[in-house]
Design a protein around this motif. Structure first.
Motif, short mmCIF file in Angstrom:
data_model
loop_
_atom_site.label_atom_id
_atom_site.label_comp_id
_atom_site.label_asym_id
_atom_site.label_seq_id
_atom_site.Cartn_x
_atom_site.Cartn_y
_atom_site.Cartn_z
N VAL A 1 0.84 -1.20 0.00
CA VAL A 1 0.00 0.00 0.00
C VAL A 1 0.88 1.25 0.00
N ALA A 2 1.94 1.24 0.80
CA ALA A 2 2.82 2.40 0.87
C ALA A 2 3.47 2.68 -0.49
N LYS A 3 3.83 1.64 -1.20
CA LYS A 3 4.46 1.82 -2.52
C LYS A 3 3.52 2.58 -3.45
N GLN A 4 2.24 2.27 -3.37
CA GLN A 4 1.27 2.96 -4.23
C GLN A 4 1.05 4.41 -3.79
N LEU A 5 1.22 4.68 -2.49
CA LEU A 5 1.01 6.04 -1.98
C LEU A 5 2.14 6.99 -2.34
N PHE A 6 3.34 6.48 -2.62
CA PHE A 6 4.47 7.35 -2.93
C PHE A 6 4.20 8.20 -4.17
N ALA A 7 3.35 7.74 -5.07
CA ALA A 7 3.05 8.51 -6.27
C ALA A 7 2.23 9.76 -5.95
N SER A 8 1.41 9.71 -4.90
CA SER A 8 0.55 10.85 -4.59
C SER A 8 0.98 11.63 -3.35
N THR A 9 1.79 11.06 -2.49
CA THR A 9 2.28 11.78 -1.31
C THR A 9 3.79 11.61 -1.21
N SER A 10 4.38 12.39 -0.35
CA SER A 10 5.82 12.27 -0.13
C SER A 10 6.10 11.08 0.78
N PRO A 11 7.36 10.66 0.90
CA PRO A 11 7.67 9.58 1.85
C PRO A 11 7.26 9.93 3.28
N GLY A 12 7.42 11.20 3.67
CA GLY A 12 6.98 11.62 5.01
C GLY A 12 5.47 11.54 5.17
N GLY A 13 4.75 11.91 4.12
CA GLY A 13 3.28 11.82 4.16
C GLY A 13 2.81 10.38 4.23
N THR A 14 3.48 9.51 3.49
CA THR A 14 3.14 8.09 3.52
C THR A 14 3.38 7.51 4.91
N THR A 15 4.52 7.89 5.51
CA THR A 15 4.83 7.41 6.86
C THR A 15 3.79 7.91 7.85
N ALA A 16 3.41 9.16 7.74
CA ALA A 16 2.40 9.72 8.64
C ALA A 16 1.06 9.00 8.50
N LEU A 17 0.68 8.70 7.27
CA LEU A 17 -0.57 7.97 7.04
C LEU A 17 -0.52 6.57 7.64
N ARG A 18 0.60 5.87 7.45
CA ARG A 18 0.72 4.51 7.99
C ARG A 18 0.71 4.53 9.52
N LEU A 19 1.44 5.48 10.12
CA LEU A 19 1.45 5.56 11.58
C LEU A 19 0.08 5.94 12.12
N GLY A 20 -0.59 6.86 11.45
CA GLY A 20 -1.93 7.27 11.89
C GLY A 20 -2.93 6.11 11.82
N LEU A 21 -2.89 5.38 10.72
CA LEU A 21 -3.79 4.24 10.58
C LEU A 21 -3.46 3.16 11.62
N GLY A 22 -2.19 2.92 11.85
CA GLY A 22 -1.79 1.93 12.85
C GLY A 22 -2.23 2.34 14.25
N ALA A 23 -2.10 3.62 14.57
CA ALA A 23 -2.52 4.10 15.88
C ALA A 23 -4.03 3.99 16.04
N THR A 24 -4.76 4.29 14.96
CA THR A 24 -6.22 4.17 15.01
C THR A 24 -6.66 2.73 15.23
N LEU A 25 -6.03 1.81 14.51
CA LEU A 25 -6.39 0.40 14.65
C LEU A 25 -5.99 -0.13 16.02
N ALA A 26 -4.84 0.29 16.53
CA ALA A 26 -4.39 -0.18 17.84
C ALA A 26 -5.30 0.34 18.94
N ARG A 27 -5.79 1.54 18.79
CA ARG A 27 -6.67 2.11 19.81
C ARG A 27 -8.02 1.38 19.87
N ARG A 28 -8.48 0.92 18.73
CA ARG A 28 -9.78 0.22 18.69
C ARG A 28 -9.68 -1.20 19.19
N ALA A 29 -8.49 -1.77 19.19
CA ALA A 29 -8.32 -3.18 19.60
C ALA A 29 -8.33 -3.34 21.10
#
Length: 74
Positions: A46-74
């Motif tokens: 998924v991150a590889k596909q995001l590099f075309a539309s966001t920067s590497p920093g933006g991709t990292t932020a999205l992955r960390l945000g999604l991971g934090a959201t999923l971890a909080r719900r668990a």
């Protein structure tokens, strides 16, 4: 009852395995390893596909945000 049976963490491997397998809510370690590997690979794909539309920093932020959201719900 031996002294090792009351302390599973300091017990021999056979006793720890028996105590661990007796728990019905325990997830088998091979399944946890498989889920971890699949999660890592799917995240990278998924991150590889995001590099075309966001920067590497933006991709990292999205992955960390999604991971934090999923971890909080668990």
């Amino acid at each position: 009852m031996s002294a090792h049976a009351s302390r599973p963490l300091g017990a021999p491997v056979a006793v720890r395995l028996t105590v661990g397998l007796a728990r019905p809510d325990a997830v088998p370690p091979p399944l946890l390893m498989l889920l971890g590997m699949v999660s890592t690979q799917v995240g990278a794909a998924v991150a590889k596909q995001l590099f075309a539309s966001t920067s590497p920093g933006g991709t990292t932020a999205l992955r960390l945000g999604l991971g934090a959201t999923l971890a909080r719900r668990a």
